[in-house]
Design an enzyme around this catalytic site. Structure first.
Site, PDB file in Angstrom:
ATOM      1  N   CYS A 143       0.815  -1.271   0.311  1.00  0.00           N
ATOM      2  CA  CYS A 143      -0.045   0.214  -0.004  1.00  0.00           C
ATOM      3  C   CYS A 143       0.971   1.445   0.108  1.00  0.00           C
ATOM      4  O   CYS A 143       1.714   1.244   0.531  1.00  0.00           O
ATOM      5  CB  CYS A 143      -0.848   0.041   1.182  1.00  0.00           C
TER       6      CYS A 143
ATOM      7  N   CYS B 103       1.190   2.543  12.317  1.00  0.00           N
ATOM      8  CA  CYS B 103       1.558   1.545  11.624  1.00  0.00           C
ATOM      9  C   CYS B 103       3.067   1.421  11.093  1.00  0.00           C
ATOM     10  O   CYS B 103       3.464   2.309  10.190  1.00  0.00           O
ATOM     11  CB  CYS B 103       0.570   1.302  10.209  1.00  0.00           C
TER      12      CYS B 103
END
Ligand code: SAH
Length: 344
Positions: A114, A329
């Site tokens: 991503c 993250c």
């Protein structure tokens, strides 16, 4: 080496039987392991010879705290754990009024690619074992003294890309002799591996599924999330609809707001059309900036929220915790990796 801590009670019972030991040894060891024993040596109700044998045969090396950062803003704690093979992973403890939540990692790195995510920059190194996921919950609780009531699989890695170990983890963490955390207190977040969502639906677990959507149209989604290429948003929503039909659980859709990429009015309209007929919940997340990425946070979060709401979609904007401690993250692990490789 036998990964004894990743065994469920029936596997452990079979293991002790094969060693010629009575079945009750399995329950004793299971309890020790899931209460946070750090060595076989301390398992005082086992015969010394058995402890020595287990020590020689079994892989059992709890993680150690490599770094720990506590947010001065909201008490969020971020752990960087060092695993027995030297790899590092992150766990975040968040304190809410309704209880303490840990966000755990499921892989060392990630291969989903991503565009906005720090965890995937250096790819996937390996999957985590069930024990390594349990240990994140257990040792966060023991180190912080905060009783954990909720778990989110939203840290580093793609949980559905590590299917067997994640399923084993769910069994272990749910076990009455273990941490006994109910499925309704567990959320699993996926970038949208459609076949695995179908497989999960068939199990009818009562956990909450979060789907990281981030764009309602194929052009944008395929650009920022390679997992969408060749699959498409339509197919993803089909799986989500089936998931709801089979489990009766509403899906929550994660949507990180990126400036000029996924924050247009037409995208809000398209998103609300996709959600017609299937109850779901949209979670708008202000994008966390990742140094290596050109993507910037959207300035249209409130307008996008309003537009969705005017079309009957339930929306929340995620409150940001741990903003001062690289809590999002993959950022702390990334920092550690970069520092470790810095020339002196
Ligand atoms: N692989 C799983 C779980 C890990 S990511 C998944 O994709 O869902 C956890 C969540 O953080 C996902 O919704 C992910 O898209 C989001 N995320 C990753 N990087 C982000 C960033 N820079 N800003 C905001 N959200 C981000």
């Amino acid at each position: 080496m036998t990964d004894i801590k990743s065994m469920d009670l029936s596997q452990m019972t079979a293991y002790f039987q094969a060693l010629g030991q009575p079945a009750f040894r399995a329950r004793q060891v299971f309890q020790w392991l899931h209460r946070g024993a750090r060595s076989f040596e301390e398992m005082s109700n086992l015969p010394k010879a058995l402890r020595e044998r287990l020590g020689a045969e079994c892989l059992f090396a709890p993680p150690t705290v490599e770094r720990k950062q506590v947010s001065a803003l909201d008490g969020t704690v971020k752990y960087l754990w060092r695993l027995h093979d030297g790899n590092c992973i992150e766990t975040v403890l968040m304190r809410y009024k309704h209880g303490n939540t840990v966000c755990i990692s499921s892989q060392v790195g990630c291969r989903m690619g991503c565009a906005f995510c720090a965890s995937t920059l250096a790819g996937r190194v390996r999957d985590l074992t069930a024990a390594e996921m349990v240990d994140q919950v257990l040792f966060t609780q023991l180190d912080s003294g905060a009783p954990i009531s909720n778990i989110v699989l939203m840290g580093i890695g793609e949980p559905l890309d590590n299917w067997d170990n994640v399923m084993r983890f769910l069994t272990l963490i749910n076990h009455p002799e273990g941490m006994n955390i109910g499925m309704q207190h567990i959320s699993l977040s996926t970038c949208g591996l459609v076949e695995k969502i179908d497989k999960l639906a068939a199990l009818r677990l009562q956990l909450t599924l979060s789907v990281s959507l981030h764009a309602p149209d194929d052009e944008t989604r395929s650009r920022i999330m390679p997992v969408n290429r060749g699959v498409g948003v339509e197919r993803l929503f089909e799986s989500c609809r089936r998931y709801f039909e089979q489990t009766g659980r509403r899906i929550s859709y994660e949507y990180a707001m990126i400036d000029g990429v996924n924050d247009h009015d037409w995208q809000a309209d398209l998103l609300s059309r996709h959600l017609k007929g299937t109850p779901g919940h949209v979670n708008l997340i202000p994008l966390n900036e990742v140094k290596e990425s050109p993507l910037r946070p959207s300035r249209r979060v409130a307008a996008f929220q309003k537009r969705l709401e005017s079309q009957g979609v339930t929306v929340t904007v995620r409150r940001k915790l741990g903003g001062d401690i690289d809590a999002s993250c993959g950022q702390l692990r990334r920092k550690q990796m970069l520092e470790a490789h810095k020339p002196n």
